[in-house]
Design an enzyme around this catalytic site. Structure first.
Site, PDB file in Angstrom:
ATOM      1  N   ASN A 150       0.814  -1.220   0.000  1.00 53.18           N
ATOM      2  CA  ASN A 150       0.000   0.000   0.000  1.00 53.18           C
ATOM      3  C   ASN A 150       0.848   1.272   0.000  1.00 53.18           C
ATOM      4  OD1 ASN A 150      -2.390   1.382  -0.003  1.00 53.18           O
ATOM      5  ND2 ASN A 150      -2.906   0.975   2.150  1.00 53.18           N
ATOM      6  N   HIS A 203     -14.608  -4.228  10.686  1.00 54.07           N
ATOM      7  CA  HIS A 203     -14.254  -2.918  11.243  1.00 54.07           C
ATOM      8  C   HIS A 203     -15.491  -2.063  11.459  1.00 54.07           C
ATOM      9  CE1 HIS A 203      -9.809  -2.545   9.852  1.00 54.07           C
ATOM     10  NE2 HIS A 203     -10.093  -3.769  10.195  1.00 54.07           N
ATOM     11  N   ARG A 228     -13.952  -5.160  15.410  1.00 50.51           N
ATOM     12  CA  ARG A 228     -12.970  -4.158  15.815  1.00 50.51           C
ATOM     13  C   ARG A 228     -13.688  -2.826  15.920  1.00 50.51           C
ATOM     14  NH1 ARG A 228      -7.826  -1.449  12.578  1.00 50.51           N
ATOM     15  NH2 ARG A 228      -9.350   0.112  12.003  1.00 50.51           N
ATOM     16  N   TYR A 268      -7.192   7.870  13.909  1.00 51.37           N
ATOM     17  CA  TYR A 268      -7.015   6.646  13.116  1.00 51.37           C
ATOM     18  C   TYR A 268      -8.268   5.755  13.146  1.00 51.37           C
ATOM     19  CZ  TYR A 268      -6.137   1.949  11.865  1.00 51.37           C
ATOM     20  OH  TYR A 268      -6.287   0.719  11.282  1.00 51.37           O
ATOM     21  N   ASP A 299      -7.449  -1.318  17.722  1.00 53.65           N
ATOM     22  CA  ASP A 299      -6.127  -1.133  17.098  1.00 53.65           C
ATOM     23  C   ASP A 299      -5.524   0.184  17.588  1.00 53.65           C
ATOM     24  OD1 ASP A 299      -3.924  -1.026  15.456  1.00 53.65           O
ATOM     25  OD2 ASP A 299      -5.016  -1.478  13.603  1.00 53.65           O
ATOM     26  N   HIS A 308      -2.652   1.204  16.543  1.00 53.77           N
ATOM     27  CA  HIS A 308      -1.934   1.671  15.352  1.00 53.77           C
ATOM     28  C   HIS A 308      -0.625   2.384  15.674  1.00 53.77           C
ATOM     29  CE1 HIS A 308      -2.036   2.456  10.930  1.00 53.77           C
ATOM     30  NE2 HIS A 308      -2.711   1.330  10.993  1.00 53.77           N
ATOM     31  N   GLU A 321      -4.328  -4.246  19.556  1.00 56.53           N
ATOM     32  CA  GLU A 321      -3.354  -4.443  18.469  1.00 56.53           C
ATOM     33  C   GLU A 321      -2.384  -3.273  18.366  1.00 56.53           C
ATOM     34  OE1 GLU A 321      -5.497  -4.895  14.824  1.00 56.53           O
ATOM     35  OE2 GLU A 321      -3.803  -4.264  13.602  1.00 56.53           O
ATOM     36  N   GLU A 362       1.357  -6.914  11.701  1.00 58.26           N
ATOM     37  CA  GLU A 362       0.888  -6.681  10.323  1.00 58.26           C
ATOM     38  C   GLU A 362       1.978  -6.045   9.460  1.00 58.26           C
ATOM     39  OE1 GLU A 362      -2.587  -4.150  10.994  1.00 58.26           O
ATOM     40  OE2 GLU A 362      -1.487  -2.427  10.265  1.00 58.26           O
ATOM     41  N   ARG A 377       0.155 -11.288  13.756  1.00 55.79           N
ATOM     42  CA  ARG A 377      -0.687 -10.725  12.696  1.00 55.79           C
ATOM     43  C   ARG A 377      -0.088 -10.832  11.294  1.00 55.79           C
ATOM     44  NH1 ARG A 377      -4.907  -8.496  12.009  1.00 55.79           N
ATOM     45  NH2 ARG A 377      -4.359  -6.344  11.585  1.00 55.79           N
ATOM     46  N   HIS A 382      -3.517 -10.252   9.198  1.00 54.98           N
ATOM     47  CA  HIS A 382      -3.911  -8.963   8.638  1.00 54.98           C
ATOM     48  C   HIS A 382      -4.798  -9.207   7.418  1.00 54.98           C
ATOM     49  CE1 HIS A 382      -2.216  -4.969   6.775  1.00 54.98           C
ATOM     50  NE2 HIS A 382      -3.292  -4.718   7.482  1.00 54.98           N
ATOM     51  N   ASP A 415      -6.202  -3.311   1.577  1.00 56.21           N
ATOM     52  CA  ASP A 415      -5.036  -3.181   0.697  1.00 56.21           C
ATOM     53  C   ASP A 415      -4.387  -4.538   0.407  1.00 56.21           C
ATOM     54  OD1 ASP A 415      -4.579  -2.137   3.576  1.00 56.21           O
ATOM     55  OD2 ASP A 415      -2.574  -2.800   3.027  1.00 56.21           O
ATOM     56  N   GLU A 438      -8.716 -11.166  10.044  1.00 51.40           N
ATOM     57  CA  GLU A 438      -9.318  -9.850   9.754  1.00 51.40           C
ATOM     58  C   GLU A 438      -9.971  -9.892   8.373  1.00 51.40           C
ATOM     59  OE1 GLU A 438      -6.435  -6.691   9.428  1.00 51.40           O
ATOM     60  OE2 GLU A 438      -7.945  -5.133   9.686  1.00 51.40           O
ATOM     61  N   TRP A 447       1.656   7.243  12.023  1.00 48.80           N
ATOM     62  CA  TRP A 447       0.282   7.121  11.545  1.00 48.80           C
ATOM     63  C   TRP A 447      -0.219   5.761  11.924  1.00 48.80           C
ATOM     64  CZ3 TRP A 447      -2.177   3.789   8.080  1.00 48.80           C
ATOM     65  CH2 TRP A 447      -3.570   4.051   7.964  1.00 48.80           C
TER      66      TRP A 447
HETATM   67  C1  CS2 Z   1      -4.888  -1.657   9.910  1.00 43.04           C
HETATM   68  C2  CS2 Z   1      -4.713  -1.484   8.449  1.00 43.04           C
HETATM   69  O1  CS2 Z   1      -6.300  -3.443   9.366  1.00 43.04           O
HETATM   70  C3  CS2 Z   1      -5.560  -2.969  10.223  1.00 43.04           C
HETATM   71  O2  CS2 Z   1      -5.368  -3.467  11.293  1.00 43.04           O
HETATM   72  O3  CS2 Z   1      -3.826  -1.448  10.726  1.00 43.04           O
HETATM   73  O4  CS2 Z   1      -5.874  -0.903   7.977  1.00 43.04           O
HETATM   74  C4  CS2 Z   1      -3.518  -0.651   7.985  1.00 43.04           C
HETATM   75  O5  CS2 Z   1      -3.646   0.647   8.422  1.00 43.04           O
HETATM   76  C5  CS2 Z   1      -3.430  -0.711   6.498  1.00 43.04           C
HETATM   77  O6  CS2 Z   1      -3.346  -2.047   6.089  1.00 43.04           O
HETATM   78  C6  CS2 Z   1      -2.250   0.059   5.977  1.00 43.04           C
HETATM   79  O7  CS2 Z   1      -2.071  -0.194   4.630  1.00 43.04           O
HETATM   80 MG    MG Z   2      -3.739  -2.783  12.350  1.00 44.01          MG
END
Ligand code: CS2
Ligand code: MG
Length: 402
Positions: free
Chosen positions: A37, A122, A147, A159, A210, A212, A236, A262, A283, A312, A316, A339, A402
């Site tokens: 991604n 999600h 989630r 996020y 998450d 993140h 996560e 991930e 993950r 994961h 993407d 996921e 991020w």
């Molecule tokens: C995220 C993702 O799915 C998740 O847990 O952390 O959406 C992540 O931000 C993206 O795969 C980034 O490309």
């Molecule tokens: Mg994640």
């Protein structure tokens, strides 16, 4: 048997995907996902300029040997670009082997360990109320695990809060957009979301969150502790995992289960966290960590320490990864959860597949190989479009994760 041709197909049916197609001299072909991604074209070049020329003429049945050739042979080991390219080759070769054998990939791996694959979706919203409603609609769709992410007052584009309800898509601009972050505000707010969710829906569903990579180890420990009453399935990426010692501090202070991986590429990224029993779920996924061949090694190591898988599965990762992952999940003994962020109908059309969702679980079909194909004519109608993930800055402008 020989690899006769291989090519890379880039398509953007709503978002960018990079797909490798390997053709053999016996008419059988296989496909693999190579999507990274926001850095897609780096993997395209890696494959076209450096991998495909080596593959031509090789025996596609020698999956292990080709994996070792690409990993050891590059000299420059690991990293997201290399490992995604290796993964695409590996996934395509397992697809070919399945087609040759007339068997689905899960059968090649050792057969079914389960029927359905528990997935999580999600749910997100601009505020707590919206997220609570979104969780409700996932429960109505039959999900057993959800989630939950929410906007935080005072944080610009916190996020996990997307625009769409089912198709949250973070890579949203031709250049990275700037989002905000403030840990204090998030720590005040996130526990309230889970308090409300448990008060509204009880404790029958699995809830996940998450972080993140946003929190320091001490802050992550604090968050994990505050979330304990709500019995999460996992927290996560609570802190960045480059310094894996950090997880010791988190672990000492909270029994909230921890998930990470991930953005890991190889077993070497996972080894210490698993062996020191600092995490509960790993993950890594097929496309991120060197394909089925390498993911199997990671899962086997994890099994020694009762760490379960939680691949994961964001949008993407293409349907090719989803198909391969679901075969892996159908076999892997220490499965935890998968996921599942739904792809748009355009994406599903470009990648015809035989997996399906029913009552909170995914099921793979019995098509030989991994059961996912690419419609190249349709793919050609959606040319590549630059799209980047956002960046995050603190209120004073400091760059954050991020
Ligand atoms: C995220 C993702 O799915 C998740 O847990 O952390 O959406 C992540 O931000 C993206 O795969 C980034 O490309
Ligand atoms: Mg994640």
């Amino acid at each position: 048997m020989k690899i006769q041709a291989a090519r890379v197909i880039v398509t953007c049916p709503g978002r960018n995907f990079v797909t490798l197609k390997i053709e053999t001299d016996q008419g059988v072909y296989g496909i693999g996902d190579a999507t990274l991604n926001g850095r897609e074209l780096a993997v395209v070049s890696y494959l076209e300029d450096h991998v495909i020329p080596c593959l031509i003429g090789m025996d596609p049945r020698r999956i292990e040997d080709i994996w070792q050739y690409l990993y050891r042979g590059a000299y420059w080991r690991r990293g997201p670009v290399t490992m995604r390219a290796i993964s695409a080759v590996d996934t395509a070769l397992w697809d070919i082997k399945g087609k040759m054998a007339g068997m689905p990939v899960y059968d090649l791996l050792g057969g079914r360990s389960r029927d359905g694959i528990m997935v999580y979706g999600h749910a997100n919203g601009g505020d707590i109320e919206e997220t609570v409603d979104a969780v409700g609609s996932y429960i109505d769709m039959g999900y057993k695990a959800i989630r939950a992410q929410t906007g935080v007052p005072g944080i610009k584009d916190a996020y996990g809060v997307g625009r769409g309800k089912l198709f949250y898509e973070p890579a949203d601009a031709a250049l990275p957009s700037v989002t905000g972050w403030d840990t204090r505000k998030a720590l005040n707010h996130v526990p309230k979301l889970f308090e409300k969710l448990r008060a509204t829906y009880g404790f029958d569903h699995h809830l996940l969150h998450d972080g993140h990579h946003r929190y320091t180890p001490q802050e992550a420990a604090n968050l994990g502790k505050m979330l304990e009453p709500y019995q999460l399935f996992w927290l996560e990426d609570c802190t960045p995992a480059e310094n894996q010692e950090a997880f010791k501090l988190v672990r000492q202070h909270t029994v909230t289960p921890l998930a990470v991986g991930e953005i890991f590429n190889t077993i070497w990224d996972c080894k210490d966290l698993i062996q020191n029993q600092l995490i509960d779920f790993i993950r890594c996924t097929v496309v991120g960590a060197g394909g089925i061949t390498h993911l199997r090694r990671i899962a086997d190591l994890a099994a020694l320490y009762q760490v379960r898988t939680g691949s994961h599965g964001a949008t993407d990762l293409s349907p090719v990864t989803m198909g391969a992952a679901l075969h892996f999940d159908t076999w892997v003994p220490n499965f935890g959860i998968q996921e599942y962020m739904r792809h748009t109908p355009e994406t599903d059309e470009v990648f015809p597949h035989d997996y399906r969702f029913e009552a909170g679980e995914m099921f793979v079909g019995d098509t030989p190989g991994h059961g996912v194909d690419i419609d190249e004519t349709l793919a050609a109608k959606y040319p590549y479009k630059p799209a980047y993930l956002p960046v995050a800055r603190l209120e004073d402008g400091t760059m954050w994760n991020w």
